[in-house]
Design an enzyme around this catalytic site. Structure first.
Site, PDB file in Angstrom:
ATOM      1  N   GLY A 209     -20.949   6.415   4.351  1.00  0.00           N
ATOM      2  CA  GLY A 209     -20.075   6.790   3.247  1.00  0.00           C
ATOM      3  C   GLY A 209     -20.642   6.362   1.911  1.00  0.00           C
ATOM      4  O   GLY A 209     -20.717   5.167   1.617  1.00  0.00           O
ATOM      5  N   VAL A 210     -21.077   7.344   1.105  1.00  0.00           N
ATOM      6  CA  VAL A 210     -21.632   7.020  -0.216  1.00  0.00           C
ATOM      7  C   VAL A 210     -20.770   7.668  -1.303  1.00  0.00           C
ATOM      8  O   VAL A 210     -21.229   8.472  -2.109  1.00  0.00           O
ATOM      9  CB  VAL A 210     -23.116   7.443  -0.343  1.00  0.00           C
ATOM     10  CG1 VAL A 210     -24.016   6.459   0.356  1.00  0.00           C
ATOM     11  CG2 VAL A 210     -23.343   8.860   0.180  1.00  0.00           C
ATOM     12  N   GLY A 211     -19.501   7.273  -1.292  1.00  0.00           N
ATOM     13  CA  GLY A 211     -18.574   7.707  -2.323  1.00  0.00           C
ATOM     14  C   GLY A 211     -18.680   6.803  -3.537  1.00  0.00           C
ATOM     15  O   GLY A 211     -19.754   6.288  -3.854  1.00  0.00           O
ATOM     16  N   HIS A 212     -17.548   6.584  -4.208  1.00  0.00           N
ATOM     17  CA  HIS A 212     -17.560   5.792  -5.442  1.00  0.00           C
ATOM     18  C   HIS A 212     -18.118   4.391  -5.221  1.00  0.00           C
ATOM     19  O   HIS A 212     -18.860   3.865  -6.054  1.00  0.00           O
ATOM     20  CB  HIS A 212     -16.135   5.687  -6.001  1.00  0.00           C
ATOM     21  CG  HIS A 212     -15.573   6.984  -6.474  1.00  0.00           C
ATOM     22  ND1 HIS A 212     -16.125   7.711  -7.498  1.00  0.00           N
ATOM     23  CD2 HIS A 212     -14.507   7.709  -6.048  1.00  0.00           C
ATOM     24  CE1 HIS A 212     -15.434   8.806  -7.685  1.00  0.00           C
ATOM     25  NE2 HIS A 212     -14.442   8.844  -6.828  1.00  0.00           N
ATOM     26  N   VAL A 213     -17.772   3.770  -4.102  1.00  0.00           N
ATOM     27  CA  VAL A 213     -18.242   2.412  -3.816  1.00  0.00           C
ATOM     28  C   VAL A 213     -19.592   2.443  -3.105  1.00  0.00           C
ATOM     29  O   VAL A 213     -20.524   1.727  -3.480  1.00  0.00           O
ATOM     30  CB  VAL A 213     -17.216   1.649  -2.961  1.00  0.00           C
ATOM     31  CG1 VAL A 213     -17.764   0.294  -2.540  1.00  0.00           C
ATOM     32  CG2 VAL A 213     -15.916   1.463  -3.734  1.00  0.00           C
TER      33      VAL A 213
ATOM     34  N   LYS B 241       0.851  -1.187   0.000  1.00  0.00           N
ATOM     35  CA  LYS B 241       0.000   0.000   0.000  1.00  0.00           C
ATOM     36  C   LYS B 241       0.885   1.234   0.000  1.00  0.00           C
ATOM     37  O   LYS B 241       2.047   1.193   0.447  1.00  0.00           O
ATOM     38  CB  LYS B 241      -0.895   0.019   1.248  1.00  0.00           C
ATOM     39  CG  LYS B 241      -2.193   0.787   1.057  1.00  0.00           C
ATOM     40  CD  LYS B 241      -3.212  -0.006   0.257  1.00  0.00           C
ATOM     41  CE  LYS B 241      -4.544   0.706   0.209  1.00  0.00           C
ATOM     42  NZ  LYS B 241      -5.577  -0.078  -0.485  1.00  0.00           N
TER      43      LYS B 241
END
Length: 351
Positions: free
Chosen positions: A184-188, A80
């Site tokens: 969390g409603v980001g890209h994923v 990472k």
């Protein structure tokens, strides 16, 4: 304190630092394990409070990638990278290319990809200075849209399958009518919300940004709640899809869900949370099992004779892994993440 004495050091093979004055790049690359192949993992850009926080994050994330790849049956190890900086204000092509040079210095032991704060376009900039970049080209699509290398669709699909398995395990039912709280409603997270909505779930969502919350509300009928309350809701599933540490000493006493399954890495702030969740009767799907769709996608894109259907089937295979871990935990009384860790370590260290 020596790196070897750091609480998050876990037999890491190498840890590299860079401070490039000309571009402002301050970054860390951690290679955890290459027994199964070169380490692969995304690059996260985040305004860490200090270098100690950045180091802790990259150590935990890199070891998680090794476990993720092992349990997903991939011929690769775990690594990472983190860049210390605000992705909204500190990015530049020069900085991304300097990161590519830094990756190159690892001589192929680490292959970089996108992660929180880093886009496919950013990885393309890095790729101008290194051939050790992944997830920036694609030939197969998981959602019918043009393939662009973004692993988010595959990640969200894998989490969706994991939730299906957990609901079947706990409730002996399908997803119809189940209440899901997504942090969390980001890209994923937003893609996961769509899949759950289509499966008949009732959604509650939170995020630190308003744009995708409004999309989830308008398109999926989601109820918007605060980040501080999302974990407390009386729901069937709590799905952490933001940054790590959602399950910690402050939140574990007020969790309202029967199942925890989400896309965030390192959802458990400490190893003790694994046991405490079991004692509370909460079914926890280890994060690196649920969110493995992204690295499966990156690997599958290199297959010459693959297909869109084949990619979907490969990601759907996460279901079998999750089911095996949940069933073994139920039969032995061992917490789910402990079960998954033991299985992963057997693969990693017998290679």
């Amino acid at each position: 304190m020596s790196i070897f004495d750091h609480p998050d050091y876990d037999k890491h093979e190498s840890i590299s630092f860079i401070n490039d004055a000309s571009t402002g790049l301050k970054a860390i690359i951690a290679v955890h394990n290459t027994n199964l192949g070169p380490s692969v993992g995304g690059c996260r850009m985040f305004p860490y409070a200090n270098s100690h926080a950045a180091l802790a994050d990259v150590l935990r994330l890199s070891s998680g990638m090794s476990y993720k790849a092992a349990m997903a049956g991939l011929p690769q190890g775990g690594g990472k990278a983190v860049i210390i900086g605000d992705p909204k204000t500190d990015k530049s092509h020069a900085l991304m290319q300097a990161m590519g040079k830094f990756v190159n210095s690892c001589d192929g032991k680490y292959i970089i990809a996108e992660d929180s704060g880093i886009s496919v376009a950013d990885v393309n900039q890095m790729a101008k200075k290194t051939k050790f970049a992944g997830g920036n080209t694609a030939q197969y699509s998981i959602d019918g849209l043009p393939a662009d290398g973004n692993p988010a669709p595959a990640t969200s699909l894998g989490v969706f399958h994991s939730i299906q398995v957990a609901v079947e395990h706990v409730f002996n039912s399908d997803l119809t009518g189940k209440k899901v709280a997504i942090q969390g409603v980001g890209h994923v997270g937003l893609r996961l919300a769509k899949l759950l909505h289509e499966a008949g779930c009732e959604l509650m969502v939170s995020d630190i940004f308003d744009d995708n919350l409004l999309i989830a509300e308008k398109q999926f009928g989601a109820t918007i709640v605060s980040n501080s309350d999302i974990h407390k809701l009386d729901v069937d599933i709590f799905s952490p899809c933001a940054l790590g540490g959602a399950i910690n000493e402050n939140t574990i006493t007020s969790l309202g869900a029967s199942i925890i399954a989400g896309a965030a890495n390192n959802q458990l702030a400490t190893n003790e949370m694994d046991r405490l969740l079991l004692e509370k009767g909460i079914c926890y799907v280890p994060d690196y099992l649920a969110n493995a769709g992204g690295i499966i996608d990156i690997h599958y894109q290199s297959i010459k004779n693959g297909s869109n259907v084949g990619l979907c089937e490969r990601v759907a295979g996460i279901s079998n892994t999750v089911r095996a871990v949940l069933e073994e935990s139920s039969s032995t009384g061992i917490p789910t993440q402990t079960v998954a860790n033991m299985k992963a370590e057997k693969i990693l260290y017998s290679a």
